[in-house]
Enzyme design. Structure first.
Site, short mmCIF file in Angstrom:
data_model
loop_
_atom_site.label_atom_id
_atom_site.label_comp_id
_atom_site.label_asym_id
_atom_site.label_seq_id
_atom_site.Cartn_x
_atom_site.Cartn_y
_atom_site.Cartn_z
N ARG A 4 9.87 27.48 54.06
CA ARG A 4 9.57 26.12 54.51
C ARG A 4 8.17 25.69 54.07
O ARG A 4 7.95 24.52 53.76
CB ARG A 4 9.75 25.99 56.03
CG ARG A 4 9.75 24.55 56.53
CD ARG A 4 10.09 24.44 58.01
NE ARG A 4 11.52 24.37 58.26
CZ ARG A 4 12.24 23.25 58.32
NH1 ARG A 4 11.66 22.07 58.18
NH2 ARG A 4 13.54 23.30 58.53
N GLU A 22 8.96 18.88 66.08
CA GLU A 22 7.89 19.46 65.27
C GLU A 22 7.04 18.46 64.48
O GLU A 22 5.83 18.64 64.37
CB GLU A 22 8.48 20.49 64.28
CG GLU A 22 9.10 21.69 64.96
CD GLU A 22 9.96 22.47 63.98
OE1 GLU A 22 11.05 21.99 63.62
OE2 GLU A 22 9.54 23.55 63.55
N1 MTE Z 1 7.86 20.61 73.51
C1 MTE Z 1 7.58 21.30 74.63
N2 MTE Z 1 7.18 20.61 75.72
N3 MTE Z 1 7.69 22.65 74.69
C2 MTE Z 1 8.07 23.39 73.59
O1 MTE Z 1 8.16 24.61 73.67
N4 MTE Z 1 8.75 23.34 71.22
C3 MTE Z 1 8.69 22.61 69.94
C4 MTE Z 1 9.19 21.18 70.14
N5 MTE Z 1 8.56 20.57 71.28
C5 MTE Z 1 8.36 22.69 72.38
C6 MTE Z 1 8.25 21.28 72.39
C7 MTE Z 1 9.47 23.21 68.88
S1 MTE Z 1 8.78 24.48 68.02
C8 MTE Z 1 10.71 22.76 68.52
S2 MTE Z 1 11.54 23.42 67.21
C9 MTE Z 1 11.38 21.69 69.26
O2 MTE Z 1 10.59 21.22 70.35
C10 MTE Z 1 12.72 22.20 69.76
O3 MTE Z 1 13.39 21.31 70.53
P1 MTE Z 1 14.29 20.10 69.97
O4 MTE Z 1 15.01 20.62 68.77
O5 MTE Z 1 15.16 19.79 71.09
O6 MTE Z 1 13.32 19.02 69.62
N1 HPA Z 2 13.34 26.19 61.28
C1 HPA Z 2 13.16 26.74 62.48
N2 HPA Z 2 13.70 27.87 62.84
C2 HPA Z 2 14.48 28.49 61.95
C3 HPA Z 2 14.71 27.97 60.69
C4 HPA Z 2 14.11 26.75 60.33
O1 HPA Z 2 14.27 26.22 59.22
N3 HPA Z 2 15.52 28.82 60.04
C5 HPA Z 2 15.74 29.83 60.89
N4 HPA Z 2 15.13 29.63 62.04
MO1 MOS Z 3 10.50 25.48 66.45
S1 MOS Z 3 9.06 26.49 65.43
O1 MOS Z 3 11.58 25.46 65.07
O2 MOS Z 3 11.10 26.72 67.46
#
Ligand code: MTE
Ligand code: HPA
Ligand code: MOS
Length: 782
Positions: A317, A720
């Site tokens: 990535r 993210e």
């Molecule tokens: N927001 C909060 N409050 N707590 C978390 O742990 N994790 C982040 C983001 N926002 C997180 C957060 C990460 S790393 C990801 S991948 C996404 O939330 C995952 O949730 P979603 O796919 O439902 O957005």
């Molecule tokens: N993003 C986050 N988590 C993951 C991915 C990715 O692209 N691939 C495997 N785990």
């Molecule tokens: Mo988020 S780093 O893809 O859990």
């Protein structure tokens, strides 16, 4: 009269479904689950060397310690001594080789937490010390890698760089970052009848924990149930590594036949678990008089730690985001996956993307300084086009580019040009405090790059009183996934959202779920839930059609009621009638992301379903005598398509920005020469707090026509992407430092840009000009 609309469909800024429980302290985290009779508490015995052979390990004193009920090590594992998520290089307990300071060697179960922790310190371990490799640079030097080196080339970068009118080379370092979720790693394992096991795990990936535990216990996956109602934060840290804690709790539960809880304290959590990968990035770039990049060569060295974990996808990535918003016609990216004797680094919000983007942003900034141009102007000449210059270095055509509009809007609303002029005037008359400003853009690809993970499932029950129970494979970590998915269901059936009971992620309800990661939780689980709700609606419409003698297609669901021709009944009444007519009132839904797929061997195809965009302007003030600095104002415009829940999305944008700013400016992980992490508590590891929120913080959701792709209600992922808006703070600091050299030179500023790093950059810049640093000048004046 019934309201025209049910309460809480999509697009409504509802609060987090657990908000009232979070603030009152009533939300049940795993440590709050009432303990079952006979529960024991576990602690892990960890290695006190970074790299060593274990000559002997004497656990007699551990066994004899007060309260201890069981002690286990590698030899006591009935199944596989491994919890590696992709390849088998993560032993639950080290056997002969210690690979990082903090690696788990054995575990204790005792009557109380304190007894377990005290006992875990009593092992007598004899080590034969080996030389540890600690940094990415040292690993590259020694050719020590966890995975093969990757190389992506498009066009003819080396010829293009050589032929370009200007050329620059540089190196930047960016540090790692601890996820610092409020709830540390925890697992609670409860043995059930006939060798089966229930595990409460604070995990983004219950399905993986189920398999890890099953492999360790040597039982089939069907004998293990993993449940997670919520995490107190995950931030990627709980994508793969909760398995270690779940396996140890389950192994001890199996050994003692009693429930076992393993909860790390903050120090252990920080010492044992992986963080964001720190990177060393080298670049070589050729460009023209406008700053347009002709060719660029990147060498990325990511520190993976002792094992592969998710480092393959994370470093991929980084490669795939080395363009950020810029068209790189001729590019070479070499990616080293460095193996070191440090903790195994893992997912962290952005998943390598931020590291890739910080690289290209520095390239742009250095070009601007070299040409004496506004970095924003250089950014713009390099932006992807919309009809040409719109193919990424991995051959995906970008069809949804809105960065031009976002940046234009932000430039205007933040008054960028005027403030930049004023701030430069200010700097001319301010010898000590220098101000800096920067606008940086974000483009982030949505989908797991491991294509098979882009699938989700849902289970929806309707009870005869018209209430519902919603379950899907996604996990809640505070990001508001559960309420968004509930809003999708409420929308589909035109009912109030509060009649939907949101339930814990549970491997016995939805099988084989992917991790909640890659920001795709609401995209995928939203679609799966929509499919389940559509199935229920179809059945109810068919039934209403035959019951009321109208065509099923003419049955309308609106505001908690169902209209069939002249007749109208409440949703509840219809459900009851349907039940008596023996209509099934439970449905599953499934979703797989369409279109995507790419060939990792050739680095080409469509890894991402679509892209998220955003931009931020940050203004800072730096005290050039101390390095102390403040963020004075931040303006953000961020694209979430058509928001499923603007309140939740705003929280994600604000929180993501602050977390990104923390990574790049204040969070500093520090290992000593023996490879021991010395920053393992908030006393020495500084994360941003409420007072670090900029005093002026204008955050706006981009007015969008919606996602160009058929995502759930045309929304976009939000988890993210906003983290990378924090890059603007790093660049504003660079701008302020550059002011001390008349903006003619680019500072060598590594991240995190702590006050010390800023002072070093000021000194280095002054030295390059043959002048004393501002602090030295002040000293000599006295
Ligand atoms: N927001 C909060 N409050 N707590 C978390 O742990 N994790 C982040 C983001 N926002 C997180 C957060 C990460 S790393 C990801 S991948 C996404 O939330 C995952 O949730 P979603 O796919 O439902 O957005
Ligand atoms: N993003 C986050 N988590 C993951 C991915 C990715 O692209 N691939 C495997 N785990
Ligand atoms: Mo988020 S780093 O893809 O859990």
């Amino acid at each position: 009269m019934a309201a025209e609309r049910a309460r809480g469909g999509v697009g409504v800024p509802l609060p987090h479904d657990s908000g009232h429980l979070h603030v009152s302290g009533e939300a049940t985290y795993i440590d709050d689950i009432p303990e079952a009779r006979g529960t024991l508490h576990a602690a892990i015995g960890i290695a006190a060397r970074a790299h060593a052979r274990i000559v002997s390990m004497d656990l007699a004193k551990v066994r004899a310690a007060p309260g201890v009920v069981a002690v286990i090590a590698a030899a006591d594992i009935p199944g596989k001594n491994d919890y590696g998520p992709v390849i088998a290089d993560d032993p639950i307990f080290a056997t002969s080789l210690v690979q990082y300071h903090g690696q788990s060697l054995f575990a204790v179960a005792a009557r109380t937490v304190v007894e377990a922790r005290k006992a875990s310190r009593l092992a007598v371990v004899n080590y034969e010390e080996l030389t540890p490799l600690l940094t990415a640079e040292a690993a590259v030097e020694a050719q020590s890698f966890v995975l093969p080196t990757e190389h992506l080339v498009r066009g003819n970068p080396h010829a293009a760089i050589a032929a370009a009118p200007h050329r620059l080379r540089g190196r930047l370092r960016m540090g790692g970052q601890d996820q610092f979720y409020l709830e540390g790693m925890i697992a609670y394992a409860l043995p059930r009848e006939d060798g089966t096991m229930l595990v409460h795990s604070s995990t983004q990936h219950p399905g993986e924990v189920q398999h890890q535990v099953a492999h360790a216990l040597d039982v089939p996956a069907s004998d293990v149930v993993v449940e997670c109602r919520r995490m107190g934060g995950g931030f990627g840290g709980k994508e793969s590594q909760p398995g270690l804690f779940a396996c140890i709790a389950a192994l001890l539960a199996r050994t003692t036949r009693r429930p076992v809880k393993l909860r790390c304290d903050r120090d252990d959590d920080m010492i044992i678990t992986g963080k964001r990968h720190d990177f060393v990035t080298d670049y070589d770039v050729g460009f023209d008089d406008d700053g347009r990049i002709r060719g660029v060569d990147f060498v990325l060295a990511g520190r993976c730690g002792y094992s592969a974990d998710l480092s393959g996808s994370i470093n991929d990535r980084a490669m795939l985001h080395s363009d950020n918003c810029y068209f790189l016609e001729n590019v070479s990216i070499v990616s080293f996956r460095c193996k070191t004797n440090t903790v195994s680094n893992t997912a962290f919000r952005g998943f390598g993307g931020p590291q890739g983007m910080v690289g290209i942003e520095q390239v742009i900034d250095d070009i601007a300084r070299h040409l004496g141009r506004d970095p924003l102007a250089v950014r713009k000449v390099n932006f992807y086009g919309t009809t040409e210059r719109n193919v990424t270095h991995y051959q995906q055509t970008i069809v949804d580019n809105v960065i031009h509009e976002i940046v234009a809007e932000l430039e205007k609303s933040s008054d960028y040009a005027k403030r930049r002029r004023e701030l430069r005037a200010f700097n001319q008359t301010s010898p000590v405090v220098k101000r800096g400003i920067a606008l940086t853009p974000v483009k982030f690809g949505i989908s797991f790059t491991a294509t098979h993970l882009n699938q989700a499932g849902c289970l929806l029950h309707v009870y005869t009183d018209g209430t519902m129970l919603l379950n899907h494979g996604g996990t809640e970590m505070g990001q508001g996934l559960f309420i968004k998915v509930a809003q999708v269901v409420a929308e589909e059936l035109a009912v109030d959202v509060d009649r939907i009971r949101i339930t814990a992620s549970d491997t016995s309800k939805v099988p084989n779920a992917s991790p909640t990661a890659a920001s795709s939780g609401s995209d995928m689980n939203g679609k799966a839930a929509q499919a389940a709700a559509q199935e229920i609606r179809r059945r109810l419409a068919d039934f209403a059609g035959s019951h009321f003698g109208v065509a099923p297609k003419s049955v309308v669901f609106r505001a908690n009621r169902v209209h069939a021709g002249e007749r109208s009944v409440s949703f509840n009444e219809l459900v009851k009638l349907a039940y008596f007519a023996r209509v099934p009132l439970s449905a599953t839904g499934f979703y797989r992301t369409p279109k995507i797929g790419y060939d990792r061997k050739t680095w080409s195809g469509m890894p991402f379903y679509y892209f998220c965009y955003g931009a931020a302007v940050s203004e800072v003030a730096v005290d050039t005598l101390t390095g102390e600095n403040r963020v004075l104002r931040v303006d953000i415009v961020h694209d979430v398509g058509k928001s499923l829940n603007p309140a939740v999305d705003m929280g994600q944008i604000e929180g993501g920005f602050i977390q990104g700013m923390g990574w790049l400016t204040m969070e500093e992980l520090w290992w000593n020469d023996e490879g021991k992490l010395m920053t393992h508590a908030p006393s020495t590891y500084k994360i941003p707090v409420a007072s670090d929120v900029p005093p002026v913080f204008n955050v706006r959701i981009f007015e969008s026509d919606g996602n160009a792709e058929d995502s759930i209600h045309r929304s976009k992922a939000v988890g993210e992407p906003p983290l990378m808006l924090g890059i603007s703070v790093l660049h504003a600091l660079r701008d302020a430092i550059a002011a001390t050299a008349g903006y003619a030179l680019s500072p060598q500023l590594d991240a995190p840009a702590t006050p010390e790093a800023i002072l070093r950059a000021l000194e280095e810049l002054a030295a390059r000009r043959g002048e004393p640093a501002p602090a030295k000048v002040a000293e000599s004046i006295g």
